[in-house]
Design a protein around this motif. Structure first.
Motif, PDB file in Angstrom:
ATOM      1  N   LEU A   1       0.836  -1.216   0.000  1.00 42.79           N
ATOM      2  CA  LEU A   1       0.000   0.000   0.000  1.00 42.79           C
ATOM      3  C   LEU A   1       0.866   1.261   0.000  1.00 42.79           C
ATOM      4  O   LEU A   1       0.545   2.243  -0.682  1.00 42.79           O
ATOM      5  N   HIS A   2       1.983   1.227   0.747  1.00 43.73           N
ATOM      6  CA  HIS A   2       2.914   2.371   0.726  1.00 43.73           C
ATOM      7  C   HIS A   2       3.492   2.575  -0.676  1.00 43.73           C
ATOM      8  O   HIS A   2       3.650   3.713  -1.136  1.00 43.73           O
ATOM      9  N   LEU A   3       3.804   1.428  -1.340  1.00 48.43           N
ATOM     10  CA  LEU A   3       4.354   1.507  -2.705  1.00 48.43           C
ATOM     11  C   LEU A   3       3.352   2.165  -3.648  1.00 48.43           C
ATOM     12  O   LEU A   3       3.702   3.081  -4.412  1.00 48.43           O
ATOM     13  N   VAL A   4       2.093   1.714  -3.595  1.00 49.37           N
ATOM     14  CA  VAL A   4       1.057   2.263  -4.479  1.00 49.37           C
ATOM     15  C   VAL A   4       0.823   3.736  -4.162  1.00 49.37           C
ATOM     16  O   VAL A   4       0.733   4.582  -5.067  1.00 49.37           O
ATOM     17  N   ALA A   5       0.739   4.062  -2.859  1.00 49.88           N
ATOM     18  CA  ALA A   5       0.513   5.462  -2.467  1.00 49.88           C
ATOM     19  C   ALA A   5       1.666   6.343  -2.945  1.00 49.88           C
ATOM     20  O   ALA A   5       1.450   7.464  -3.430  1.00 49.88           O
ATOM     21  N   GLY A   6       2.905   5.818  -2.833  1.00 50.39           N
ATOM     22  CA  GLY A   6       4.061   6.582  -3.290  1.00 50.39           C
ATOM     23  C   GLY A   6       4.021   6.817  -4.792  1.00 50.39           C
ATOM     24  O   GLY A   6       4.296   7.930  -5.267  1.00 50.39           O
ATOM     25  N   PHE A   7       3.634   5.790  -5.543  1.00 46.65           N
ATOM     26  CA  PHE A   7       3.561   5.931  -6.997  1.00 46.65           C
ATOM     27  C   PHE A   7       2.509   6.958  -7.382  1.00 46.65           C
ATOM     28  O   PHE A   7       2.707   7.764  -8.306  1.00 46.65           O
ATOM     29  N   LEU A   8       1.373   6.922  -6.698  1.00 46.29           N
ATOM     30  CA  LEU A   8       0.301   7.878  -7.018  1.00 46.29           C
ATOM     31  C   LEU A   8       0.738   9.308  -6.733  1.00 46.29           C
ATOM     32  O   LEU A   8       0.277  10.253  -7.364  1.00 46.29           O
ATOM     33  N   GLN A   9       1.649   9.472  -5.765  1.00 47.39           N
ATOM     34  CA  GLN A   9       2.148  10.804  -5.419  1.00 47.39           C
ATOM     35  C   GLN A   9       3.442  11.146  -6.169  1.00 47.39           C
ATOM     36  O   GLN A   9       4.044  12.192  -5.918  1.00 47.39           O
ATOM     37  N   GLY A  10       3.885  10.243  -7.056  1.00 43.67           N
ATOM     38  CA  GLY A  10       5.110  10.500  -7.812  1.00 43.67           C
ATOM     39  C   GLY A  10       6.378  10.174  -7.041  1.00 43.67           C
ATOM     40  O   GLY A  10       7.468  10.617  -7.413  1.00 43.67           O
ATOM     41  N   ASP A  11       6.246   9.410  -5.956  1.00 46.17           N
ATOM     42  CA  ASP A  11       7.410   9.031  -5.155  1.00 46.17           C
ATOM     43  C   ASP A  11       7.670   7.544  -5.350  1.00 46.17           C
ATOM     44  O   ASP A  11       6.935   6.695  -4.863  1.00 46.17           O
ATOM     45  N   MET A  12       8.756   7.199  -6.093  1.00 46.29           N
ATOM     46  CA  MET A  12       9.084   5.800  -6.363  1.00 46.29           C
ATOM     47  C   MET A  12      10.182   5.287  -5.433  1.00 46.29           C
ATOM     48  O   MET A  12      10.761   4.237  -5.675  1.00 46.29           O
ATOM     49  N   GLY A  13      10.516   6.054  -4.422  1.00 48.64           N
ATOM     50  CA  GLY A  13      11.571   5.638  -3.504  1.00 48.64           C
ATOM     51  C   GLY A  13      12.924   6.200  -3.906  1.00 48.64           C
ATOM     52  O   GLY A  13      13.032   7.043  -4.800  1.00 48.64           O
ATOM     53  N   THR A  14      13.969   5.707  -3.234  1.00 41.42           N
ATOM     54  CA  THR A  14      15.331   6.213  -3.452  1.00 41.42           C
ATOM     55  C   THR A  14      16.228   5.079  -3.933  1.00 41.42           C
ATOM     56  O   THR A  14      16.154   3.955  -3.417  1.00 41.42           O
ATOM     57  N   SER A  15      17.056   5.380  -4.925  1.00 43.32           N
ATOM     58  CA  SER A  15      17.969   4.374  -5.475  1.00 43.32           C
ATOM     59  C   SER A  15      19.015   3.980  -4.439  1.00 43.32           C
ATOM     60  O   SER A  15      19.580   4.833  -3.744  1.00 43.32           O
ATOM     61  N   LEU A  16      19.267   2.665  -4.343  1.00 42.48           N
ATOM     62  CA  LEU A  16      20.286   2.192  -3.413  1.00 42.48           C
ATOM     63  C   LEU A  16      21.685   2.501  -3.927  1.00 42.48           C
ATOM     64  O   LEU A  16      22.605   2.728  -3.144  1.00 42.48           O
ATOM     65  N   ARG A  17      21.860   2.499  -5.249  1.00 40.72           N
ATOM     66  CA  ARG A  17      23.197   2.736  -5.814  1.00 40.72           C
ATOM     67  C   ARG A  17      23.500   4.218  -5.973  1.00 40.72           C
ATOM     68  O   ARG A  17      24.593   4.675  -5.665  1.00 40.72           O
ATOM     69  N   PHE A  18      22.538   4.975  -6.484  1.00 40.71           N
ATOM     70  CA  PHE A  18      22.796   6.380  -6.787  1.00 40.71           C
ATOM     71  C   PHE A  18      22.407   7.319  -5.639  1.00 40.71           C
ATOM     72  O   PHE A  18      22.720   8.511  -5.700  1.00 40.71           O
ATOM     73  N   SER A  19      21.684   6.794  -4.625  1.00 40.66           N
ATOM     74  CA  SER A  19      21.214   7.606  -3.491  1.00 40.66           C
ATOM     75  C   SER A  19      20.435   8.831  -3.966  1.00 40.66           C
ATOM     76  O   SER A  19      20.598   9.944  -3.451  1.00 40.66           O
ATOM     77  N   ARG A  20      19.634   8.639  -4.981  1.00 43.00           N
ATOM     78  CA  ARG A  20      18.810   9.716  -5.528  1.00 43.00           C
ATOM     79  C   ARG A  20      17.395   9.189  -5.751  1.00 43.00           C
ATOM     80  O   ARG A  20      17.196   7.976  -5.915  1.00 43.00           O
ATOM     81  N   PRO A  21      16.386  10.088  -5.786  1.00 41.60           N
ATOM     82  CA  PRO A  21      15.023   9.618  -6.049  1.00 41.60           C
ATOM     83  C   PRO A  21      14.937   8.884  -7.385  1.00 41.60           C
ATOM     84  O   PRO A  21      15.507   9.325  -8.388  1.00 41.60           O
ATOM     85  N   VAL A  22      14.200   7.770  -7.379  1.00 46.72           N
ATOM     86  CA  VAL A  22      14.073   6.961  -8.592  1.00 46.72           C
ATOM     87  C   VAL A  22      13.402   7.768  -9.704  1.00 46.72           C
ATOM     88  O   VAL A  22      13.783   7.675 -10.877  1.00 46.72           O
ATOM     89  N   LEU A  23      12.417   8.566  -9.328  1.00 46.60           N
ATOM     90  CA  LEU A  23      11.700   9.344 -10.346  1.00 46.60           C
ATOM     91  C   LEU A  23      12.650  10.293 -11.076  1.00 46.60           C
ATOM     92  O   LEU A  23      12.558  10.451 -12.304  1.00 46.60           O
ATOM     93  N   ASP A  24      13.583  10.914 -10.332  1.00 45.96           N
ATOM     94  CA  ASP A  24      14.549  11.817 -10.972  1.00 45.96           C
ATOM     95  C   ASP A  24      15.432  11.057 -11.962  1.00 45.96           C
ATOM     96  O   ASP A  24      15.732  11.555 -13.063  1.00 45.96           O
ATOM     97  N   LEU A  25      15.863   9.848 -11.560  1.00 47.45           N
ATOM     98  CA  LEU A  25      16.720   9.049 -12.451  1.00 47.45           C
ATOM     99  C   LEU A  25      15.978   8.688 -13.732  1.00 47.45           C
ATOM    100  O   LEU A  25      16.544   8.740 -14.832  1.00 47.45           O
ATOM    101  N   ILE A  26      14.693   8.317 -13.592  1.00 51.65           N
ATOM    102  CA  ILE A  26      13.912   7.945 -14.781  1.00 51.65           C
ATOM    103  C   ILE A  26      13.675   9.164 -15.666  1.00 51.65           C
ATOM    104  O   ILE A  26      13.825   9.092 -16.900  1.00 51.65           O
ATOM    105  N   MET A  27      13.328  10.291 -15.062  1.00 50.67           N
ATOM    106  CA  MET A  27      13.037  11.491 -15.851  1.00 50.67           C
ATOM    107  C   MET A  27      14.277  11.985 -16.593  1.00 50.67           C
ATOM    108  O   MET A  27      14.177  12.515 -17.697  1.00 50.67           O
ATOM    109  N   GLU A  28      15.466  11.821 -15.992  1.00 50.35           N
ATOM    110  CA  GLU A  28      16.710  12.221 -16.669  1.00 50.35           C
ATOM    111  C   GLU A  28      16.942  11.421 -17.939  1.00 50.35           C
ATOM    112  O   GLU A  28      17.450  11.940 -18.932  1.00 50.35           O
ATOM    113  N   ARG A  29      16.590  10.150 -17.875  1.00 47.24           N
ATOM    114  CA  ARG A  29      16.879   9.252 -18.996  1.00 47.24           C
ATOM    115  C   ARG A  29      15.707   9.092 -19.958  1.00 47.24           C
ATOM    116  O   ARG A  29      15.861   8.520 -21.036  1.00 47.24           O
ATOM    117  N   LEU A  30      14.560   9.593 -19.565  1.00 45.48           N
ATOM    118  CA  LEU A  30      13.366   9.412 -20.393  1.00 45.48           C
ATOM    119  C   LEU A  30      13.496  10.036 -21.788  1.00 45.48           C
ATOM    120  O   LEU A  30      13.068   9.414 -22.775  1.00 45.48           O
TER     121      LEU A  30
END
Length: 313
Positions: free
Chosen positions: A65-94
Protein backbone atom coordinates in the motif's frame (compact mmCIF):
# COMPACT_ATOMS: atom_id res chain seq x y z
CA UNK A 1 -18.97 6.31 -23.91
CA UNK A 2 -19.76 3.04 -22.08
CA UNK A 3 -17.07 1.35 -24.19
CA UNK A 4 -14.45 3.91 -23.15
CA UNK A 5 -15.44 3.55 -19.48
CA UNK A 6 -15.14 -0.25 -19.69
CA UNK A 7 -11.70 0.02 -21.29
CA UNK A 8 -10.62 2.56 -18.68
CA UNK A 9 -11.71 0.24 -15.84
CA UNK A 10 -9.79 -2.59 -17.50
CA UNK A 11 -6.75 -0.30 -17.83
CA UNK A 12 -6.88 0.57 -14.13
CA UNK A 13 -7.31 -3.08 -13.10
CA UNK A 14 -4.36 -4.13 -15.30
CA UNK A 15 -2.08 -1.49 -13.78
CA UNK A 16 -3.04 -2.58 -10.25
CA UNK A 17 -2.39 -6.22 -11.14
CA UNK A 18 1.01 -5.40 -12.68
CA UNK A 19 2.04 -3.38 -9.64
CA UNK A 20 1.02 -6.29 -7.36
CA UNK A 21 2.90 -8.88 -9.45
CA UNK A 22 5.99 -6.64 -9.56
CA UNK A 23 5.89 -6.21 -5.78
CA UNK A 24 5.48 -9.95 -5.14
CA UNK A 25 8.28 -10.89 -7.52
CA UNK A 26 10.73 -8.70 -5.63
CA UNK A 27 9.62 -10.23 -2.34
CA UNK A 28 10.49 -13.69 -3.66
CA UNK A 29 13.85 -12.80 -5.20
CA UNK A 30 16.88 -13.55 -3.00
CA UNK A 31 18.95 -10.69 -1.58
CA UNK A 32 18.44 -8.08 1.12
CA UNK A 33 18.34 -4.49 -0.24
CA UNK A 34 19.38 -3.11 3.16
CA UNK A 35 22.57 -5.19 3.21
CA UNK A 36 23.25 -4.10 -0.40
CA UNK A 37 22.80 -0.47 0.60
CA UNK A 38 24.99 -0.63 3.73
CA UNK A 39 27.66 -2.93 2.36
CA UNK A 40 29.33 -6.03 3.82
CA UNK A 41 30.79 -4.19 6.84
CA UNK A 42 27.43 -3.17 8.33
CA UNK A 43 26.54 -4.59 11.75
CA UNK A 44 23.13 -5.90 12.81
CA UNK A 45 22.18 -2.69 14.64
CA UNK A 46 22.73 -0.62 11.48
CA UNK A 47 20.79 -3.12 9.40
CA UNK A 48 17.87 -3.08 11.86
CA UNK A 49 17.81 0.72 11.96
CA UNK A 50 17.86 1.04 8.16
CA UNK A 51 15.19 -1.67 7.82
CA UNK A 52 12.86 0.37 10.06
CA UNK A 53 13.66 3.60 8.22
CA UNK A 54 12.69 2.02 4.89
CA UNK A 55 9.56 0.43 6.38
CA UNK A 56 10.72 -3.06 5.44
CA UNK A 57 9.81 -4.40 8.91
CA UNK A 58 6.13 -3.72 8.28
CA UNK A 59 3.68 -6.39 7.04
CA UNK A 60 3.85 -7.03 3.30
CA UNK A 61 0.37 -5.70 2.57
CA UNK A 62 1.28 -2.37 4.21
CA UNK A 63 4.51 -2.20 2.22
CA UNK A 64 2.48 -2.72 -0.96
CA UNK A 65 0.00 0.00 0.00
CA UNK A 66 2.91 2.37 0.73
CA UNK A 67 4.35 1.51 -2.71
CA UNK A 68 1.06 2.26 -4.48
CA UNK A 69 0.51 5.46 -2.47
CA UNK A 70 4.06 6.58 -3.29
CA UNK A 71 3.56 5.93 -7.00
CA UNK A 72 0.30 7.88 -7.02
CA UNK A 73 2.15 10.80 -5.42
CA UNK A 74 5.11 10.50 -7.81
CA UNK A 75 7.41 9.03 -5.15
CA UNK A 76 9.08 5.80 -6.36
CA UNK A 77 11.57 5.64 -3.50
CA UNK A 78 15.33 6.21 -3.45
CA UNK A 79 17.97 4.37 -5.48
CA UNK A 80 20.29 2.19 -3.41
CA UNK A 81 23.20 2.74 -5.81
CA UNK A 82 22.80 6.38 -6.79
CA UNK A 83 21.21 7.61 -3.49
CA UNK A 84 18.81 9.72 -5.53
CA UNK A 85 15.02 9.62 -6.05
CA UNK A 86 14.07 6.96 -8.59
CA UNK A 87 11.70 9.34 -10.35
CA UNK A 88 14.55 11.82 -10.97
CA UNK A 89 16.72 9.05 -12.45
CA UNK A 90 13.91 7.95 -14.78
CA UNK A 91 13.04 11.49 -15.85
CA UNK A 92 16.71 12.22 -16.67
CA UNK A 93 16.88 9.25 -19.00
CA UNK A 94 13.37 9.41 -20.39
CA UNK A 95 14.18 11.83 -23.29
CA UNK A 96 16.78 9.40 -24.65
CA UNK A 97 14.45 6.39 -24.55
CA UNK A 98 11.45 8.32 -25.86
CA UNK A 99 13.48 9.77 -28.75
CA UNK A 100 14.86 6.34 -29.60
CA UNK A 101 11.42 4.69 -29.44
CA UNK A 102 9.80 7.43 -31.51
CA UNK A 103 12.48 7.26 -34.23
CA UNK A 104 12.19 3.47 -34.34
CA UNK A 105 8.42 3.63 -34.75
CA UNK A 106 8.70 6.27 -37.48
CA UNK A 107 11.14 4.06 -39.41
CA UNK A 108 8.79 1.08 -39.03
CA UNK A 109 5.76 3.06 -40.26
CA UNK A 110 7.58 4.78 -43.14
CA UNK A 111 9.11 1.54 -44.45
CA UNK A 112 6.63 -1.22 -43.62
CA UNK A 113 3.34 0.32 -44.84
CA UNK A 114 4.54 1.21 -48.39
CA UNK A 115 6.40 -2.11 -48.56
CA UNK A 116 3.30 -4.05 -47.48
CA UNK A 117 1.13 -2.27 -50.05
CA UNK A 118 3.71 -2.78 -52.81
CA UNK A 119 4.10 -6.51 -52.21
CA UNK A 120 0.32 -7.00 -51.87
CA UNK A 121 -0.15 -5.40 -55.29
CA UNK A 122 2.51 -7.73 -56.71
CA UNK A 123 1.33 -10.95 -55.06
CA UNK A 124 3.39 -14.05 -56.01
CA UNK A 125 5.57 -12.09 -58.42
CA UNK A 126 9.36 -12.16 -58.21
CA UNK A 127 9.63 -8.92 -56.20
CA UNK A 128 7.02 -10.14 -53.70
CA UNK A 129 8.80 -13.47 -53.19
CA UNK A 130 12.21 -11.77 -52.92
CA UNK A 131 11.09 -9.18 -50.35
CA UNK A 132 9.12 -11.76 -48.33
CA UNK A 133 12.20 -14.00 -48.18
CA UNK A 134 14.62 -11.15 -47.51
CA UNK A 135 12.60 -9.75 -44.60
CA UNK A 136 12.73 -13.13 -42.86
CA UNK A 137 16.38 -12.32 -42.23
CA UNK A 138 15.23 -9.35 -40.15
CA UNK A 139 13.22 -11.65 -37.90
CA UNK A 140 15.93 -14.30 -37.68
CA UNK A 141 18.92 -12.12 -36.71
CA UNK A 142 18.99 -10.83 -33.10
CA UNK A 143 18.89 -7.05 -32.60
CA UNK A 144 22.13 -6.88 -30.62
CA UNK A 145 23.99 -8.63 -33.45
CA UNK A 146 22.53 -6.23 -36.04
CA UNK A 147 23.61 -3.35 -33.80
CA UNK A 148 27.19 -4.64 -33.63
CA UNK A 149 27.27 -5.04 -37.45
CA UNK A 150 26.01 -1.46 -37.88
CA UNK A 151 28.67 -0.14 -35.52
CA UNK A 152 31.42 -1.96 -37.44
CA UNK A 153 30.09 -1.03 -40.90
CA UNK A 154 28.57 2.48 -40.63
CA UNK A 155 30.31 3.70 -37.50
CA UNK A 156 33.90 2.47 -37.75
CA UNK A 157 34.43 1.57 -41.43
CA UNK A 158 32.54 4.40 -43.18
CA UNK A 159 32.26 6.74 -40.15
CA UNK A 160 28.79 7.93 -41.18
CA UNK A 161 27.18 7.76 -37.75
CA UNK A 162 28.19 7.95 -34.11
CA UNK A 163 28.91 4.55 -32.60
CA UNK A 164 28.07 5.38 -29.01
CA UNK A 165 26.92 8.10 -26.64
CA UNK A 166 24.04 10.53 -26.94
CA UNK A 167 23.90 14.14 -28.12
CA UNK A 168 20.89 16.01 -26.60
CA UNK A 169 18.47 17.67 -29.03
CA UNK A 170 19.05 20.98 -27.26
CA UNK A 171 22.77 20.90 -28.18
CA UNK A 172 22.55 19.75 -31.79
CA UNK A 173 19.64 18.39 -33.81
CA UNK A 174 21.94 16.80 -36.39
CA UNK A 175 24.11 15.36 -33.61
CA UNK A 176 21.07 13.83 -31.92
CA UNK A 177 19.94 12.29 -35.20
CA UNK A 178 23.42 10.89 -35.87
CA UNK A 179 23.62 9.37 -32.39
CA UNK A 180 20.12 7.83 -32.48
CA UNK A 181 19.70 6.73 -36.09
CA UNK A 182 21.67 3.48 -35.96
CA UNK A 183 20.13 2.33 -32.64
CA UNK A 184 16.65 3.21 -33.94
CA UNK A 185 17.29 1.30 -37.18
CA UNK A 186 18.56 -1.67 -35.17
CA UNK A 187 15.29 -1.81 -33.20
CA UNK A 188 13.16 -1.15 -36.28
CA UNK A 189 14.47 -3.87 -38.62
CA UNK A 190 12.81 -6.91 -36.97
CA UNK A 191 9.61 -4.93 -36.46
CA UNK A 192 9.57 -3.95 -40.15
CA UNK A 193 9.90 -7.63 -41.07
CA UNK A 194 6.90 -8.53 -38.88
CA UNK A 195 4.60 -5.60 -39.65
CA UNK A 196 5.20 -5.66 -43.40
CA UNK A 197 3.96 -9.26 -43.60
CA UNK A 198 0.84 -8.47 -41.55
CA UNK A 199 0.05 -5.44 -43.71
CA UNK A 200 0.52 -7.42 -46.91
CA UNK A 201 -1.71 -10.27 -45.73
CA UNK A 202 -4.41 -7.93 -44.35
CA UNK A 203 -4.61 -6.11 -47.70
CA UNK A 204 -4.74 -9.37 -49.65
CA UNK A 205 -7.56 -10.72 -47.45
CA UNK A 206 -9.61 -7.57 -47.90
CA UNK A 207 -8.91 -7.43 -51.64
CA UNK A 208 -10.55 -10.83 -52.17
CA UNK A 209 -13.79 -10.08 -50.31
CA UNK A 210 -17.13 -9.68 -52.08
CA UNK A 211 -17.51 -5.97 -51.44
CA UNK A 212 -14.26 -5.30 -53.32
CA UNK A 213 -15.46 -7.34 -56.30
CA UNK A 214 -18.68 -5.31 -56.30
CA UNK A 215 -16.78 -2.03 -56.24
CA UNK A 216 -14.42 -3.26 -58.95
CA UNK A 217 -17.38 -4.25 -61.17
CA UNK A 218 -18.51 -0.62 -61.10
CA UNK A 219 -15.35 0.39 -62.94
CA UNK A 220 -13.72 2.24 -60.05
CA UNK A 221 -9.93 2.50 -60.35
CA UNK A 222 -7.70 0.12 -58.41
CA UNK A 223 -5.98 3.02 -56.66
CA UNK A 224 -9.28 4.32 -55.22
CA UNK A 225 -10.32 0.78 -54.22
CA UNK A 226 -7.02 0.23 -52.43
CA UNK A 227 -6.66 3.53 -50.57
CA UNK A 228 -10.32 4.36 -49.92
CA UNK A 229 -11.82 0.94 -49.16
CA UNK A 230 -9.31 -1.89 -48.74
CA UNK A 231 -6.72 -0.06 -46.65
CA UNK A 232 -9.38 1.42 -44.36
CA UNK A 233 -10.87 -2.00 -43.58
CA UNK A 234 -7.44 -3.56 -43.20
CA UNK A 235 -6.47 -1.03 -40.54
CA UNK A 236 -7.93 -3.00 -37.60
CA UNK A 237 -5.52 -5.97 -37.87
CA UNK A 238 -2.73 -3.54 -38.78
CA UNK A 239 -3.46 -1.50 -35.65
CA UNK A 240 -3.28 -4.68 -33.56
CA UNK A 241 0.18 -5.37 -34.91
CA UNK A 242 1.38 -1.83 -34.30
CA UNK A 243 0.11 -2.01 -30.72
CA UNK A 244 2.31 -5.08 -30.21
CA UNK A 245 5.20 -3.45 -32.05
CA UNK A 246 5.18 -0.45 -29.70
CA UNK A 247 5.59 -2.86 -26.78
CA UNK A 248 8.41 -4.62 -28.64
CA UNK A 249 10.14 -1.32 -29.38
CA UNK A 250 10.01 -0.27 -25.72
CA UNK A 251 11.43 -3.65 -24.70
CA UNK A 252 14.02 -3.50 -27.51
CA UNK A 253 15.51 -0.28 -26.16
CA UNK A 254 16.77 -2.18 -23.10
CA UNK A 255 19.29 -4.22 -25.12
CA UNK A 256 20.06 -1.69 -27.85
CA UNK A 257 20.84 1.13 -25.40
CA UNK A 258 23.41 -1.16 -23.84
CA UNK A 259 24.99 -1.98 -27.24
CA UNK A 260 25.24 1.70 -28.29
CA UNK A 261 26.06 3.05 -24.79
CA UNK A 262 23.00 5.31 -24.74
CA UNK A 263 22.14 6.73 -21.29
CA UNK A 264 18.48 5.73 -21.43
CA UNK A 265 16.07 3.85 -19.20
CA UNK A 266 17.09 0.47 -20.60
CA UNK A 267 20.70 1.02 -19.60
CA UNK A 268 19.55 2.24 -16.18
CA UNK A 269 17.62 -1.02 -15.76
CA UNK A 270 20.62 -3.18 -16.67
CA UNK A 271 22.85 -1.25 -14.26
CA UNK A 272 20.24 -1.56 -11.50
CA UNK A 273 19.92 -5.29 -12.00
CA UNK A 274 23.70 -5.69 -11.72
CA UNK A 275 23.71 -3.78 -8.40
CA UNK A 276 20.39 -5.26 -7.16
CA UNK A 277 18.95 -1.77 -6.91
CA UNK A 278 15.37 -2.95 -6.23
CA UNK A 279 13.62 0.47 -6.03
CA UNK A 280 14.95 1.45 -9.48
CA UNK A 281 14.10 -1.93 -10.98
CA UNK A 282 10.54 -1.69 -9.64
CA UNK A 283 10.18 1.85 -10.99
CA UNK A 284 11.49 0.99 -14.47
CA UNK A 285 9.44 -2.20 -14.74
CA UNK A 286 6.28 -0.31 -13.80
CA UNK A 287 7.18 2.45 -16.26
CA UNK A 288 7.51 -0.08 -19.11
CA UNK A 289 4.28 -1.80 -18.07
CA UNK A 290 2.51 1.57 -17.92
CA UNK A 291 3.63 2.47 -21.46
CA UNK A 292 2.51 -0.90 -22.85
CA UNK A 293 -0.89 -0.81 -21.09
CA UNK A 294 -1.57 2.79 -22.13
CA UNK A 295 -0.64 1.91 -25.72
CA UNK A 296 -3.10 -0.98 -25.76
CA UNK A 297 -5.76 1.29 -24.27
CA UNK A 298 -5.24 3.81 -27.08
CA UNK A 299 -5.31 1.02 -29.68
CA UNK A 300 -8.67 -0.14 -28.28
CA UNK A 301 -10.00 3.40 -28.58
CA UNK A 302 -8.78 3.56 -32.19
CA UNK A 303 -10.60 0.27 -32.89
CA UNK A 304 -13.89 1.79 -31.79
CA UNK A 305 -13.30 4.82 -34.02
CA UNK A 306 -12.45 2.74 -37.10
CA UNK A 307 -15.25 0.22 -36.51
CA UNK A 308 -18.14 1.60 -34.36
CA UNK A 309 -19.67 -1.91 -34.18
CA UNK A 310 -16.99 -2.83 -31.64
CA UNK A 311 -18.51 -0.39 -29.12
CA UNK A 312 -21.81 -2.31 -29.27
CA UNK A 313 -20.33 -5.72 -28.41
Amino acid sequence: MAYVIRRFILLFATLVLISLITFLVFQILPGDPVRVMLGPDADEAQIETMTKQLGLDEPKYRQYLHLVAGFLQGDMGTSLRFSRPVLDLIMERLPVTLSLSFMSLMIVVIVSIPLGIYTAKRENKASDLFLSSFTQLGMAVPSFFVGILFILLFGITFQLFATGGYVPWSESVSGALRSLFLPALTIAIPQIAISFRYIRNAILVQSKLDYVRTIRSKGISEKIILYKHVLKNAMIPILTVFGLIIAEVVAGTIVVEQVFSLPGIGRLLITSVNYRDFPVIEGVVLYIAFVVVITNFLVDICYSILDPRIRLR
